[in-house]
Design a protein around this motif. Structure first.
Motif, PDB file in Angstrom:
ATOM      1  N   GLU A   1       2.645 -19.839 -23.626  1.00 29.11           N
ATOM      2  CA  GLU A   1       2.296 -19.215 -24.905  1.00 29.11           C
ATOM      3  C   GLU A   1       3.501 -18.547 -25.579  1.00 29.11           C
ATOM      4  OE1 GLU A   1      -0.895 -15.928 -26.569  1.00 29.11           O
ATOM      5  OE2 GLU A   1      -0.996 -16.557 -24.496  1.00 29.11           O
ATOM      6  N   LEU A   2       4.368 -19.369 -26.172  1.00 31.51           N
ATOM      7  CA  LEU A   2       5.504 -18.863 -26.946  1.00 31.51           C
ATOM      8  C   LEU A   2       5.771 -19.820 -28.083  1.00 31.51           C
ATOM      9  CD1 LEU A   2       8.109 -17.133 -27.501  1.00 31.51           C
ATOM     10  CD2 LEU A   2       9.273 -18.742 -26.009  1.00 31.51           C
ATOM     11  N   TRP A   3       5.850 -19.285 -29.283  1.00 36.41           N
ATOM     12  CA  TRP A   3       6.257 -20.049 -30.452  1.00 36.41           C
ATOM     13  C   TRP A   3       7.338 -19.241 -31.149  1.00 36.41           C
ATOM     14  CZ3 TRP A   3       6.041 -19.176 -35.805  1.00 36.41           C
ATOM     15  CH2 TRP A   3       6.337 -20.308 -36.593  1.00 36.41           C
ATOM     16  N   ALA A   4       8.418 -19.902 -31.520  1.00 31.81           N
ATOM     17  CA  ALA A   4       9.538 -19.220 -32.158  1.00 31.81           C
ATOM     18  C   ALA A   4       9.948 -19.987 -33.407  1.00 31.81           C
ATOM     19  CB  ALA A   4      10.720 -19.118 -31.195  1.00 31.81           C
ATOM     20  N   ALA A   5      10.391 -19.248 -34.416  1.00 31.13           N
ATOM     21  CA  ALA A   5      10.841 -19.880 -35.654  1.00 31.13           C
ATOM     22  C   ALA A   5      12.027 -19.126 -36.226  1.00 31.13           C
ATOM     23  CB  ALA A   5       9.705 -19.908 -36.679  1.00 31.13           C
ATOM     24  N   ARG A   6      12.914 -19.877 -36.852  1.00 36.29           N
ATOM     25  CA  ARG A   6      14.005 -19.303 -37.627  1.00 36.29           C
ATOM     26  C   ARG A   6      13.812 -19.778 -39.055  1.00 36.29           C
ATOM     27  NH1 ARG A   6      18.482 -20.114 -40.603  1.00 36.29           N
ATOM     28  NH2 ARG A   6      20.230 -18.704 -40.270  1.00 36.29           N
ATOM     29  N   ARG A   7      13.918 -18.856 -39.980  1.00 42.18           N
ATOM     30  CA  ARG A   7      13.828 -19.179 -41.395  1.00 42.18           C
ATOM     31  C   ARG A   7      15.047 -18.589 -42.099  1.00 42.18           C
ATOM     32  NH1 ARG A   7      10.781 -22.239 -39.543  1.00 42.18           N
ATOM     33  NH2 ARG A   7       8.580 -22.510 -39.997  1.00 42.18           N
ATOM     34  N   ALA A   8      15.474 -19.241 -43.153  1.00 39.78           N
ATOM     35  CA  ALA A   8      16.598 -18.735 -43.935  1.00 39.78           C
ATOM     36  C   ALA A   8      16.142 -17.598 -44.844  1.00 39.78           C
ATOM     37  CB  ALA A   8      17.216 -19.860 -44.752  1.00 39.78           C
ATOM     38  N   GLU A   9      14.833 -17.571 -45.175  1.00 38.23           N
ATOM     39  CA  GLU A   9      14.305 -16.563 -46.095  1.00 38.23           C
ATOM     40  C   GLU A   9      12.988 -16.007 -45.570  1.00 38.23           C
ATOM     41  OE1 GLU A   9      13.878 -18.446 -49.872  1.00 38.23           O
ATOM     42  OE2 GLU A   9      16.035 -18.634 -50.177  1.00 38.23           O
ATOM     43  N   TRP A  10      12.613 -14.841 -46.069  1.00 33.43           N
ATOM     44  CA  TRP A  10      11.339 -14.221 -45.749  1.00 33.43           C
ATOM     45  C   TRP A  10      10.212 -15.111 -46.272  1.00 33.43           C
ATOM     46  CZ3 TRP A  10       9.886 -10.184 -42.846  1.00 33.43           C
ATOM     47  CH2 TRP A  10       8.602  -9.712 -43.011  1.00 33.43           C
ATOM     48  N   SER A  11       9.207 -15.369 -45.464  1.00 33.83           N
ATOM     49  CA  SER A  11       8.083 -16.207 -45.859  1.00 33.83           C
ATOM     50  C   SER A  11       6.788 -15.435 -45.683  1.00 33.83           C
ATOM     51  CB  SER A  11       8.047 -17.481 -45.005  1.00 33.83           C
ATOM     52  OG  SER A  11       6.846 -18.178 -45.220  1.00 33.83           O
ATOM     53  N   GLN A  12       6.071 -15.195 -46.771  1.00 31.28           N
ATOM     54  CA  GLN A  12       4.803 -14.475 -46.686  1.00 31.28           C
ATOM     55  C   GLN A  12       3.754 -15.278 -45.940  1.00 31.28           C
ATOM     56  OE1 GLN A  12       3.606 -13.145 -50.546  1.00 31.28           O
ATOM     57  NE2 GLN A  12       5.362 -11.806 -50.772  1.00 31.28           N
ATOM     58  N   ASP A  13       3.903 -16.596 -45.908  1.00 36.51           N
ATOM     59  CA  ASP A  13       2.960 -17.426 -45.164  1.00 36.51           C
ATOM     60  C   ASP A  13       3.166 -17.294 -43.657  1.00 36.51           C
ATOM     61  OD1 ASP A  13       1.936 -18.385 -47.562  1.00 36.51           O
ATOM     62  OD2 ASP A  13       3.304 -20.099 -47.588  1.00 36.51           O
ATOM     63  N   LEU A  14       4.372 -16.982 -43.251  1.00 36.44           N
ATOM     64  CA  LEU A  14       4.709 -16.917 -41.837  1.00 36.44           C
ATOM     65  C   LEU A  14       4.654 -15.495 -41.293  1.00 36.44           C
ATOM     66  CD1 LEU A  14       5.690 -18.727 -39.506  1.00 36.44           C
ATOM     67  CD2 LEU A  14       8.023 -18.215 -40.229  1.00 36.44           C
ATOM     68  N   HIS A  15       5.066 -14.536 -42.097  1.00 35.97           N
ATOM     69  CA  HIS A  15       5.171 -13.150 -41.648  1.00 35.97           C
ATOM     70  C   HIS A  15       4.040 -12.302 -42.220  1.00 35.97           C
ATOM     71  CE1 HIS A  15       9.196 -14.826 -41.173  1.00 35.97           C
ATOM     72  NE2 HIS A  15       9.218 -14.088 -40.093  1.00 35.97           N
ATOM     73  N   ASP A  16       3.738 -11.264 -41.526  1.00 35.10           N
ATOM     74  CA  ASP A  16       2.631 -10.382 -41.878  1.00 35.10           C
ATOM     75  C   ASP A  16       2.936  -9.613 -43.166  1.00 35.10           C
ATOM     76  OD1 ASP A  16       0.526  -8.613 -41.967  1.00 35.10           O
ATOM     77  OD2 ASP A  16       0.782  -7.919 -39.911  1.00 35.10           O
ATOM     78  N   GLN A  17       2.118  -9.813 -44.194  1.00 35.23           N
ATOM     79  CA  GLN A  17       2.293  -9.127 -45.472  1.00 35.23           C
ATOM     80  C   GLN A  17       2.173  -7.619 -45.314  1.00 35.23           C
ATOM     81  OE1 GLN A  17       3.276 -10.228 -48.358  1.00 35.23           O
ATOM     82  NE2 GLN A  17       2.863  -8.416 -49.578  1.00 35.23           N
ATOM     83  N   ALA A  18       1.452  -7.172 -44.301  1.00 37.34           N
ATOM     84  CA  ALA A  18       1.248  -5.737 -44.093  1.00 37.34           C
ATOM     85  C   ALA A  18       2.566  -5.002 -43.847  1.00 37.34           C
ATOM     86  CB  ALA A  18       0.289  -5.495 -42.933  1.00 37.34           C
ATOM     87  N   ILE A  19       3.584  -5.699 -43.357  1.00 31.98           N
ATOM     88  CA  ILE A  19       4.871  -5.048 -43.104  1.00 31.98           C
ATOM     89  C   ILE A  19       5.453  -4.487 -44.401  1.00 31.98           C
ATOM     90  CG2 ILE A  19       6.338  -7.099 -43.346  1.00 31.98           C
ATOM     91  CD1 ILE A  19       6.920  -4.584 -40.602  1.00 31.98           C
ATOM     92  N   LEU A  20       5.203  -5.188 -45.514  1.00 29.72           N
ATOM     93  CA  LEU A  20       5.747  -4.738 -46.791  1.00 29.72           C
ATOM     94  C   LEU A  20       5.037  -3.503 -47.319  1.00 29.72           C
ATOM     95  CD1 LEU A  20       6.204  -8.187 -48.532  1.00 29.72           C
ATOM     96  CD2 LEU A  20       7.911  -6.844 -47.304  1.00 29.72           C
TER      97      LEU A  20
END
Length: 142
Positions: free
Chosen positions: A84-103
């Motif tokens: 159970e591990l999934w990892a991703a690298r993105r060049a930019e912040w993605s609201q679809d991938l990251h939790d909007q609540a952080i903002l």
């Protein structure tokens, strides 16, 4: 947290989840984060800044092997472990991938670098890494 010293420190030290950081220089620059503990089922995850050793930036190791190195034309990469591990690298912040609540978090301290949400509006130097770990634990590193 503001740390103005060099050394190792625990970010999380619970019975099952262990997250340790390595700070370098008297300014406390975080240079590495290591994740382990029983919840990782014997596996380890290390994210380190290799620029002090002549590297190109952030390096990610899963069980000592480099991951997220093969990037597409947009600078994105993904990795799935057989557990159970999934990892991703993105060049930019993605609201679809990251939790909007952080903002929407209320920062406890006002910093000179601008409002909290502005930290996620530009492309982070070196990329943005997201790790979804066992037990619903998530880690974001820039």
């Amino acid at each position: 947290t503001i740390l103005l010293q060099e050394g190792k420190l625990w970010l999380v030290r619970s019975r099952d989840v262990w997250v340790q950081a390595l700070a370098k220089t008297h300014l406390g620059n975080l240079m590495a984060v290591a994740v382990g503990g029983p919840f990782m089922q014997g596996h380890t995850l290390v994210v380190r800044n290799g620029t002090r050793d002549g590297g190109a930036g952030l390096e990610v190791l899963f069980d000592g092997e480099a991951i997220l190195q093969d990037r597409d034309e947009y600078g994105n990469a993904e990795f799935q472990a057989p557990f159970e591990l999934w990892a991703a690298r993105r060049a930019e912040w993605s609201q679809d991938l990251h939790d909007q609540a952080i903002l929407e978090m209320d920062p406890a301290v006002e910093f000179d670098v601008g409002p909290w949400a502005s930290r996620f509006s530009d492309s982070p130097e070196g990329g943005l890494y997201l790790f979804k770990l066992p037990g619903g634990v998530e880690l974001t590193v820039t």
